[in-house]
Design a protein around this motif. Structure first.
Motif, PDB file in Angstrom:
ATOM      1  N   ALA A   1     -20.501  19.131  -5.483  1.00  0.00           N
ATOM      2  CA  ALA A   1     -19.602  20.273  -5.306  1.00  0.00           C
ATOM      3  C   ALA A   1     -19.261  20.889  -6.658  1.00  0.00           C
ATOM      4  O   ALA A   1     -19.282  20.223  -7.695  1.00  0.00           O
ATOM      5  N   ILE A   2     -18.968  22.175  -6.642  1.00  0.00           N
ATOM      6  CA  ILE A   2     -18.634  22.878  -7.879  1.00  0.00           C
ATOM      7  C   ILE A   2     -17.302  22.352  -8.412  1.00  0.00           C
ATOM      8  O   ILE A   2     -16.310  22.285  -7.689  1.00  0.00           O
ATOM      9  N   THR A   3     -17.293  21.943  -9.691  1.00  0.00           N
ATOM     10  CA  THR A   3     -16.084  21.469 -10.351  1.00  0.00           C
ATOM     11  C   THR A   3     -15.897  22.251 -11.640  1.00  0.00           C
ATOM     12  O   THR A   3     -16.830  22.885 -12.145  1.00  0.00           O
ATOM     13  N   PRO A   4     -14.686  22.228 -12.205  1.00  0.00           N
ATOM     14  CA  PRO A   4     -14.487  22.940 -13.457  1.00  0.00           C
ATOM     15  C   PRO A   4     -15.435  22.427 -14.535  1.00  0.00           C
ATOM     16  O   PRO A   4     -15.792  21.258 -14.576  1.00  0.00           O
ATOM     17  N   MET A   5     -15.842  23.330 -15.399  1.00  0.00           N
ATOM     18  CA  MET A   5     -16.702  22.928 -16.502  1.00  0.00           C
ATOM     19  C   MET A   5     -15.997  21.875 -17.362  1.00  0.00           C
ATOM     20  O   MET A   5     -14.826  21.998 -17.685  1.00  0.00           O
ATOM     21  N   THR A   6     -16.708  20.851 -17.709  1.00  0.00           N
ATOM     22  CA  THR A   6     -16.126  19.767 -18.495  1.00  0.00           C
ATOM     23  C   THR A   6     -15.785  20.242 -19.899  1.00  0.00           C
ATOM     24  O   THR A   6     -16.633  20.815 -20.586  1.00  0.00           O
ATOM     25  N   PRO A   7     -14.553  20.000 -20.362  1.00  0.00           N
ATOM     26  CA  PRO A   7     -14.214  20.384 -21.736  1.00  0.00           C
ATOM     27  C   PRO A   7     -15.031  19.588 -22.745  1.00  0.00           C
ATOM     28  O   PRO A   7     -15.429  18.453 -22.486  1.00  0.00           O
ATOM     29  N   ASP A   8     -15.272  20.183 -23.889  1.00  0.00           N
ATOM     30  CA  ASP A   8     -15.834  19.420 -24.993  1.00  0.00           C
ATOM     31  C   ASP A   8     -14.788  18.412 -25.468  1.00  0.00           C
ATOM     32  O   ASP A   8     -13.579  18.635 -25.329  1.00  0.00           O
ATOM     33  N   ILE A   9     -15.256  17.325 -26.040  1.00  0.00           N
ATOM     34  CA  ILE A   9     -14.371  16.266 -26.508  1.00  0.00           C
ATOM     35  C   ILE A   9     -14.607  16.024 -27.994  1.00  0.00           C
ATOM     36  O   ILE A   9     -15.753  15.937 -28.449  1.00  0.00           O
TER      37      ILE A   9
ATOM     38  N   LYS B   1      -7.204  25.997 -18.372  1.00  0.00           N
ATOM     39  CA  LYS B   1      -7.983  24.802 -18.671  1.00  0.00           C
ATOM     40  C   LYS B   1      -8.437  24.798 -20.128  1.00  0.00           C
ATOM     41  O   LYS B   1      -8.984  25.786 -20.628  1.00  0.00           O
ATOM     42  N   PRO B   2      -8.209  23.694 -20.847  1.00  0.00           N
ATOM     43  CA  PRO B   2      -8.691  23.623 -22.236  1.00  0.00           C
ATOM     44  C   PRO B   2     -10.214  23.542 -22.285  1.00  0.00           C
ATOM     45  O   PRO B   2     -10.848  22.904 -21.440  1.00  0.00           O
ATOM     46  N   ASP B   3     -10.787  24.193 -23.282  1.00  0.00           N
ATOM     47  CA  ASP B   3     -12.234  24.136 -23.501  1.00  0.00           C
ATOM     48  C   ASP B   3     -12.602  22.994 -24.438  1.00  0.00           C
ATOM     49  O   ASP B   3     -13.750  22.568 -24.483  1.00  0.00           O
ATOM     50  N   LEU B   4     -11.613  22.534 -25.200  1.00  0.00           N
ATOM     51  CA  LEU B   4     -11.805  21.414 -26.110  1.00  0.00           C
ATOM     52  C   LEU B   4     -10.582  20.511 -26.031  1.00  0.00           C
ATOM     53  O   LEU B   4      -9.446  20.989 -26.030  1.00  0.00           O
TER      54      LEU B   4
ATOM     55  N   LEU C   1     -11.544   9.938 -19.884  1.00  0.00           N
ATOM     56  CA  LEU C   1     -11.337  10.066 -18.444  1.00  0.00           C
ATOM     57  C   LEU C   1     -11.541  11.501 -17.977  1.00  0.00           C
ATOM     58  O   LEU C   1     -12.114  11.749 -16.907  1.00  0.00           O
ATOM     59  N   VAL C   2     -11.099  12.467 -18.776  1.00  0.00           N
ATOM     60  CA  VAL C   2     -11.311  13.879 -18.426  1.00  0.00           C
ATOM     61  C   VAL C   2     -12.797  14.204 -18.458  1.00  0.00           C
ATOM     62  O   VAL C   2     -13.298  14.935 -17.593  1.00  0.00           O
ATOM     63  N   GLN C   3     -13.510  13.676 -19.434  1.00  0.00           N
ATOM     64  CA  GLN C   3     -14.946  13.931 -19.480  1.00  0.00           C
ATOM     65  C   GLN C   3     -15.652  13.349 -18.257  1.00  0.00           C
ATOM     66  O   GLN C   3     -16.568  13.961 -17.709  1.00  0.00           O
TER      67      GLN C   3
ATOM     68  N   ILE D   1     -17.391   4.012 -16.793  1.00  0.00           N
ATOM     69  CA  ILE D   1     -18.378   5.086 -16.925  1.00  0.00           C
ATOM     70  C   ILE D   1     -19.376   5.045 -15.771  1.00  0.00           C
ATOM     71  O   ILE D   1     -19.722   6.087 -15.193  1.00  0.00           O
ATOM     72  N   HIS D   2     -19.809   3.855 -15.393  1.00  0.00           N
ATOM     73  CA  HIS D   2     -20.758   3.724 -14.282  1.00  0.00           C
ATOM     74  C   HIS D   2     -20.131   4.180 -12.966  1.00  0.00           C
ATOM     75  O   HIS D   2     -20.796   4.819 -12.144  1.00  0.00           O
ATOM     76  N   LEU D   3     -18.839   3.862 -12.768  1.00  0.00           N
ATOM     77  CA  LEU D   3     -18.157   4.290 -11.547  1.00  0.00           C
ATOM     78  C   LEU D   3     -18.104   5.810 -11.465  1.00  0.00           C
ATOM     79  O   LEU D   3     -18.393   6.399 -10.414  1.00  0.00           O
ATOM     80  N   ALA D   4     -17.739   6.446 -12.571  1.00  0.00           N
ATOM     81  CA  ALA D   4     -17.657   7.906 -12.567  1.00  0.00           C
ATOM     82  C   ALA D   4     -19.025   8.532 -12.314  1.00  0.00           C
ATOM     83  O   ALA D   4     -19.145   9.507 -11.561  1.00  0.00           O
ATOM     84  N   ASN D   5     -20.055   7.966 -12.904  1.00  0.00           N
ATOM     85  CA  ASN D   5     -21.404   8.495 -12.688  1.00  0.00           C
ATOM     86  C   ASN D   5     -21.842   8.300 -11.239  1.00  0.00           C
ATOM     87  O   ASN D   5     -22.487   9.171 -10.647  1.00  0.00           O
TER      88      ASN D   5
END
Length: 395
Positions: free
Chosen positions: A152-160, A36-39, A52-54, A142-146
């Protein structure tokens, strides 16, 4: 001299246009194989993929997001300018200006004292497409994703990080002809901003303040267009990702420029479509993509006209960078994912453009939601399968 990298793995989402979905499949493949990329560094259409990844860093949630009505509406809000809103004079300018750019593409790049005003007017008037409800364009997504956020535990979000460009309006430009008039812009996450000791550009002026550029980070295209592009990269540390995405997608002759208070008029991410140098300075492992050359009839002359360099020369520089990187002793490992044929492989799996002979206008043809979902799945599968194949052969 080897340097510390702020990230372990970096992935480039470098362009893509309406085929932006293959980056998401590629990202999912990396996540599933513990890479998984960190950035993520996004440019142009790739900046939308980065958003979308964020919003949904888990591949399962991400795949659900690309099927959503919200994303379908986002893409559907990119539309062609209605013929009745364009004067006859401007309709013919689409073709005549494109021909003139091709005809003069082999000549040296000319500048004038009025370049800012002339270029801005040209890019605003000749933009073939626009975004409905531009200021709230991405809000529903953005509102839909929020709203769908799970506990549930998900992968840490990469920095963008997002790449764009701007009209550089420093006083030296106004005072003397021949000074750089465009500048690369980086919307930077904190680790990158801290690494280069960048400071926020003052909102009261478009002139960079002391420390507002990455002193150690030079725009690579400056070497190809010294009198057109500023040597240093302007940076914002505090920024809204929806604004950054819109700025990165403001590609010349497609979408009009957008004005950002801290930066002025932003012209899109084409200025540095594949920022391999930034990626290599940021991560120990970099996942980039091979890219096809720019066509010499439309794309290359347009980029040369606006930014002052030959994009195929820059592309050759990008693809050769791994050898330069190794020769200079940097520790980054660069992996080139084989995506150069994405246009041929996904030609029917994207938003279609067609020329209306009657109106002399380029039109966008949006499909039904069901067809859109099939197109996004085809893009995802292409990126996923190509990345898995590369991982199996190289890891």
């Amino acid at each position: 001299m080897k340097t510390e990298h702020p990230y372990e793995r970096v992935q480039l989402f470098s362009g893509g246009g309406s085929r932006f979905g293959y980056y998401l499949g590629s990202y999912a493949a990396l996540v599933e194989h513990d890479l998984k990329p960190d950035l993520i560094i996004g440019t142009c259409g790739g900046s939308l993929s980065a958003l979308l990844v964020q919003l949904a860093p888990d591949p399962i949630a991400l795949k659900q997001l690309i099927e959503s009505q919200a994303l379908y509406k986002v893409i559907g809000n990119i539309t062609h300018v209605p013929p009745n809103e364009v004067s006859t004079r401007h309709k013919w300018r689409y073709a005549s200006q494109a021909f003139n750019r091709w005809r003069t593409s082999h000549l040296g790049v000319r500048q004038s004292a009025n370049m800012h005003a002339d270029l801005l007017e040209e890019l605003q008037q000749l933009a073939m497409f626009r975004i409905e409800n531009d200021n709230q364009w991405l809000d529903a997504l953005i509102h839909l994703a929020n709203a769908n956020e799970q506990t549930a535990i998900t992968p840490m979000t990469p920095d963008i990080a997002i790449i764009a460009s701007r009209l550089y309006q420093g006083q030296t430009v106004q005072a003397a002809l021949g000074q750089p008039q465009l500048q690369e812009v980086l919307f930077a996450p904190p680790p990158l901003a801290h690494r280069y000791q960048a400071q926020l550009i003052s909102s009261s002026t478009t002139e960079p303040t002391a420390g507002s550029t990455f002193d150690k980070l030079i725009s690579p295209v400056n070497t190809l267009a010294r009198t057109r592009i500023h040597q240093k990269v302007a940076v914002l540390q505090k920024w809204d990702i929806a604004t950054a995405v819109r700025a990165s997608m403001s590609d010349m002759y497609y979408l009009p420029p957008i004005h950002i208070q801290e930066l002025g008029w932003c012209l899109g991410g084409v200025i540095n479509l594949t920022p391999i140098e930034l990626a290599a300075a940021s991560g120990k492992i970099v996942f980039a993509e091979t890219k096809a050359g720019y066509d010499r009839w439309l794309a290359a002359p347009a980029i040369r006209h606006v930014f002052g360099f030959d994009p195929n020369e820059r592309l050759a520089q990008v693809h050769q960078y791994q050898h330069k990187d190794m020769a200079n002793g940097f520790a980054s490992q660069i992996h080139w994912l084989p995506f150069a044929d994405n246009a041929a492989q996904l030609g029917g799996q994207q938003v279609r453009k067609r020329l209306n002979i009657k109106t002399t206008m380029m039109e966008l043809v949006h499909s039904s939601h069901d067809t859109f979902v099939r197109q996004m799945h085809a893009q995802w599968d292409y990126g996923y399968k190509r990345t898995v194949s590369y991982i199996q052969q190289n890891f």
